[in-house]
Structures are given as structure tokens and as C-alpha cells.
Scaffold this active site. Structure first.
Site, PDB file in Angstrom:
ATOM      1  N   LYS A 182     -54.195  20.305-153.152  1.00 20.26           N
ATOM      2  CA  LYS A 182     -55.267  20.825-152.895  1.00 20.26           C
ATOM      3  C   LYS A 182     -56.510  20.176-152.791  1.00 20.26           C
ATOM      4  CE  LYS A 182     -57.740  23.842-151.462  1.00 20.26           C
ATOM      5  NZ  LYS A 182     -58.976  23.625-150.243  1.00 20.26           N
ATOM      6  N   GLY A 234     -63.939  24.635-159.912  1.00 22.38           N
ATOM      7  CA  GLY A 234     -64.614  24.911-158.779  1.00 22.38           C
ATOM      8  C   GLY A 234     -65.666  26.250-159.149  1.00 22.38           C
ATOM      9  N   SER A 235     -65.329  27.548-158.145  1.00 23.89           N
ATOM     10  CA  SER A 235     -66.653  28.334-158.124  1.00 23.89           C
ATOM     11  C   SER A 235     -66.202  29.503-159.298  1.00 23.89           C
ATOM     12  CB  SER A 235     -67.507  29.133-156.940  1.00 23.89           C
ATOM     13  OG  SER A 235     -66.255  29.871-156.013  1.00 23.89           O
ATOM     14  N   THR A 236     -67.294  30.018-159.975  1.00 22.69           N
ATOM     15  CA  THR A 236     -66.674  31.564-161.157  1.00 22.69           C
ATOM     16  C   THR A 236     -65.896  32.253-159.778  1.00 22.69           C
ATOM     17  OG1 THR A 236     -67.989  30.157-162.431  1.00 22.69           O
ATOM     18  CG2 THR A 236     -67.349  33.128-162.189  1.00 22.69           C
ATOM     19  N   GLU A 256     -61.347  25.776-164.159  1.00 24.08           N
ATOM     20  CA  GLU A 256     -62.958  25.295-165.254  1.00 24.08           C
ATOM     21  C   GLU A 256     -64.223  25.256-163.766  1.00 24.08           C
ATOM     22  OE1 GLU A 256     -65.698  22.942-164.606  1.00 24.08           O
ATOM     23  OE2 GLU A 256     -64.993  21.133-164.331  1.00 24.08           O
ATOM     24  N   CYS A 290     -71.182  20.793-162.084  1.00 24.65           N
ATOM     25  CA  CYS A 290     -70.275  21.698-162.763  1.00 24.65           C
ATOM     26  C   CYS A 290     -71.625  21.975-164.009  1.00 24.65           C
ATOM     27  CB  CYS A 290     -69.411  22.289-163.239  1.00 24.65           C
ATOM     28  SG  CYS A 290     -68.362  22.553-161.429  1.00 24.65           S
ATOM     29  N   GLU A 387     -76.708  30.071-161.164  1.00 15.82           N
ATOM     30  CA  GLU A 387     -75.833  28.237-160.165  1.00 15.82           C
ATOM     31  C   GLU A 387     -75.800  28.338-159.003  1.00 15.82           C
ATOM     32  OE1 GLU A 387     -72.335  24.672-161.185  1.00 15.82           O
ATOM     33  OE2 GLU A 387     -71.742  27.563-160.555  1.00 15.82           O
TER      34      GLU A 387
END
Length: 480
Positions: A182, A234-236, A256, A290, A387
Site C-alpha cells: 500500500k 512511517g510515523s512512530t 522503520e 526520517c 520530528e
């Protein structure tokens, strides 16, 4: 003397943009059973195409196609035969490199010279590299007879759409898995062009399936009971949700996630070289990286000189049309991300940091933010802790190497770091102290398919790239 740059636009004519796109399931493009959404150019806000949003039923169909291909074809195929398909894909990517680069810059907003000279060559290199591993898995260090996991559900972000696709798909296919991928909802177009490349390479139907959509589509993929492996970049925050979703299941997971990398400049560093590395570290891809070096830690004795040279260099950065070959900094990927950057930069102002933005004329349409540096930043500032994922640099100072390491490690993230010094012993000592998955020495943002990449703490777990990247897609022979 000031040089004026005449525009050097890359032609859009090489890209055959369709008005609408369906899903790629079992080797064919099919209509989705759900709604659709528009993907737009971040630089102009023009609608590029209408894209199908995969429903739960569509995701189920894609997973079933991947399972059939895995059971009947791909897992049974000798590694040397799988390698031929990966080599073929790599060559087609090279042949269609200009087309892919233009489409990536259109859909993502990044400068054409980055997509053309960095992203696409590394994409092809990943497929070449893992093609070489496909018939050598028993030598990868994961047992004498390693086996594929099965069906991999892969979710990739919008900052490096095609590169993240390659990081995910190439090792999965080399190891004998099949894939349902996706792409991000704001950057689906190069993934769909990659689907055409799979057809062109005669990849067996169902080995690669691509379902487009937003968070609900990704959630359906993660939750699907017949997915054996989940890979996410992607995001945490989303990474935490995925970890909770798969907890208690047999699914293998690699994550990651975010970062807040420290770029440490010691007083003996080559200052001009360090300035170039700082610019690359935070302004490459508009800071949508990132592992971006978003925290600059500079030794106090050279801080004034380095900042003066950094601002002088930032003033030469050209912001504008991503398809102009002169452009250094392109458009922010979406309105939502632009608002996030503006919000955190505003908080930096409120907390007393001093903002300086490179003088540049921003286009009237599209999503733009000037290259920006904040000085007078402390570790308590939100801009030093959170971030931002944009072209915003926070500058802190230190006096001793131990203080630099303490400040660098004072973060919930641990993805990357940079060290700038002429002393090899200092590089090795500092790198050994830093809690980061990747440490660059006298350079920044260098990637190679043979080298593993990944982080610690809230930057996720697992590694992508290199021999290590195969581990996430293999199990030892004889184990279920």
C-alpha cells in the site's frame, strides 16, 4: 557577482498520466469496490489523477491473489529463476528512469535532480542487489535451508515513494515471498507505474499486488489474518498502532519510524565540508527524511563562524518548481504537512528561539516553506525534541565530546547521526557512544543497498538493506 539562473524545465511529456487508476491485483488493473480519491501536485495543487481507494474486500482479494501465487508459483520457483525476474525489473527501471523520475517529482514535489540522480538509481540498485541474493539464501546466515514467510503486507510513506517500495519489495521477492503493498495516499502514482513494470517483466500474476488508499486500507492489510509479515515505514504513532495490532499473532514485523538525528560538528572539522553536509542533512528532499540531521550540535568555539557560512550557503538554495533542473528545494508534500511544519516553527518562536529563513521568493500556488534555521535552542524546546519533517534546523552548542554525545542521545529516537572531525579516533569513539542505527562520518544521507538501515528506541526495529534486510523475510528451514 550574482548569477541568474534561466529555468531549465524537464518535460512532462514523457509521462503518460491517466485520468484514473484502479488497483493492481493478480497481475491486472481492476476497479476498486470502494470510493476514490484525488492525488495532486504539491507544487501547483493541480489534480493529477483519480485513484481507487481499496476497501476491505479489495484488500482481501489482493491477499488471496498473493497467497495463490506464493503457494503455486513463487515459493516453488528456484532462486536463480526468481533472480531473473528481479534483474529484469531492475533493467526496466533503468530504461524507464526518466519517466519514473518525472512522475515522482510531479506527485511528491521533490526536485527532479534528486529523483533523477538519487532515488531512481538507488531503486534499480536494490533490485540488482537482491537479485544476486535470490539463489544464495543459504549463505545469508539464517540456517542451511531458510524458507520464505509467505505473504508480506507492506506500507510505505510519501517521502521516498519508489525508493521505499524497492526497499520493501526487492528483498521480499528475493526471499520467495509474495507482496501486497500500500503506497501513501498522497503519492500513489509511481507505485502504480511500477505495477506496469511488473507486467512488462512478465512477473507471475499475484506475486506483487498494489492496493491504494489511506489509513483504513493500511489497517485492513495489517489486520488481515492471512498476512504473514508486516513491514511499515512511517510515523512512530502509526508504528505503535501496528505493533499493538499484531501483538499476540504469529506475524513478523519490521518498523522503520521517525527520527531526530544529531549532526555533530567538532572544532577541527573542515567547516565548508561540514556546511555542505548540514545542508544535505536537513534540506535534501525538503527535510522529508526520517534520518534528516534536524539537530545541529556544533562545538561552541566555532559556532559563530559555522553559522555565518551556513546562512551564506542557505541563501544560495533555489526554491521552486520541482521539474526545474536548477531547483534545490521543492514543494512540501501536502497541505497537512505544511501546517504541521508551520505549527512547530511557530512554537519555536514562542519558546524564544531565534528564527532565520533563507531569502527566497515562494510560488503563489502549492505548498512551500523556506529553508529555516533556529538558533538559541535548548534541549527543552519542542523543535529540538519533536520530528518536524520539514526544512527546519535546530542549532545547539556543546563544549566537550561527552556533552555532545549526551545531547545527541537525549532523544526518544535513534535512527541516525553524523560526526564531523578530522580525527579518525574521535569518529570511532563518538560513533561507538551514539545510540543510533546509522552513523555517518564526514558525510550525511549516503545510502547503499548493501548496507543495513534501521534504528533504536522509537525509531523502530528491524533492518532494511544488505544481508540483514533478508532476515525479516526468512525463517529457518524446518520451523513453522
Amino acid at each position: 557577482m550574482t548569477f541568474e539562473y534561466a529555468p531549465a524545465p524537464e518535460s512532462r511529456g514523457i509521462v503518460d498520466l491517466k485520468s484514473s487508476y484502479g488497483l493492481f491485483v493478480n497481475g491486472e488493473f481492476v476497479d476498486g469496490s470502494g470510493t476514490s480519491f484525488k492525488t495532486i501536485s504539491p507544487a501547483t495543487e493541480e489534480v493529477l489523477a483519480e485513484v481507487a481507494e481499496a476497501s476491505d474486500a479489495d484488500v482481501d482479494a489482493a491477499v488471496k491473489a498473493a497467497r495463490r501465487a506464493y503457494t503455486r508459483v513463487w515459493s516453488r520457483m528456484p532462486g536463480k529463476e526468481r533472480a531473473k525476474y528481479l534483474y529484469r525489473i531492475a533493467r526496466i527501471i533503468q530504461e524507464r528512469g526518466r519517466e519514473l523520475a518525472v512522475l515522482e517529482s510531479l506527485d511528491n514535489g521533490k526536485p527532479i535532480k534528486e529523483s533523477r540522480d538519487v532515488d531512481i538509481p538507488i531503486v534499480a540498485a536494490h533490485f540488482f542487489y537482491y537479485a544476486g541474493w535470490a539463489d544464495k539464501l543459504e549463505y545469508a546466515g539464517f540456517g542451511n535451508d531458510p524458507k520464505p514467510l509467505g505473504v508480506a503486507g507492506q506500507i510505505i510513506p510519501w517521502n521516498f515513494p519508489l525508493l521505499m517500495l524497492a526497499w520493501k519489495i526487492a528483498p521480499a521477492l528475493a526471499a520467495g515471498n509474495t507482496v501486497v503493498l500500500k503506497p501513501a495516499e498522497t503519492t500513489p502514482l509511481t507505485a502504480l507505474l511500477f505495477a506496469e513494470i511488473c507486467q512488462q517483466a512478465d512477473l507471475p500474476p499475484g506475486v506483487v499486488n498494489i492496493v491504494t488508499g489511506a489509513g483504513a486500507t493500511g489497517q485492513a492489510l495489517v489486520e488481515h489474518p492471512d498476512v504473514d509479515k508486516v513491514a511499515f515505514t512511517g510515523s512512530t504513532a502509526v508504528g505503535r498502532m501496528i505493533a499493538k495490532t499484531v501483538a499476540g499473532t504469529d506475524k513478523k514485523v519490521t518498523l522503520e519510524l521517525g527520527g531526530k538525528a544529531a549532526n555533530i560538528v567538532f572544532d577541527d572539522a573542515a567547516v565548508d565540508q561540514a556546511v555542505e553536509g548540514i545542508v544535505t542533512g536537513i534540506f535534501f528532499n525538503q527535510g522529508h527524511v526520517c534520518c534528516a540531521g534536524s539537530r545541529l550540535l556544533v562545538q561552541e568555539s566555532i559556532a559563530d563562524e559555522l553559522l555565518e557560512r551556513l546562512k551564506r550557503r542557505m541563501a544560495t538554495l533555489r526554491v521552486g518548481d520541482p521539474l526545474d533542473k536548477n531547483t534545490d528545494v521543492g514543494a512540501i508534500n501536502s497541505r497537512e504537512q505544511l501546517e504541521r511544519i508551520r505549527e512547530l516553527a511557530g512554537i519555536g518562536d514562542q519558546e524564544g528561539a531565534e528564527r532565520w529563513s533563507a531569502p527566497c521568493e515562494l510560488p503563489d500556488k502549492g505548498f512551500w516553506f523556506p529553508p529555516t534555521v533556529f538558533t538559541g535552542v535548548s534541549q527543552a524546546h519542542r523543535i529540538a525534541r519533536e520530528e518536524i519533517f520539514g526544512p527546519v534546523l535546530s542549532v545547539l552548542t556543546f563544549r566537550t565530546p561527552h556533552e555532545a554525545v549526551e545531547k545527541a542521545n537525549n532523544t526518544p529516537y535513534g535512527l541516525s547521526a553524523g560526526v564531523w572531525t578530522e580525527k579518525g579516533s574521535r569518529i570511532l569513539w563518538t560513533a561507538n557512544q551514539l545510540r543510533a542505527g546509522v552513523v555517518w562520518a564526514n558525510t550525511f544521507n549516503k545510502f547503499d543497498p548493501t548496507s543495513p538501515f534501521g534504528g533504536y528506541k522509537e525509531s523502530g526495529y528491524g533492518r532494511e538493506g544488505g544481508r540483514h534486510g533478508l532476515e525479516a523475510y526468512l525463517k529457518e528451514g524446518g520451523l513453522k
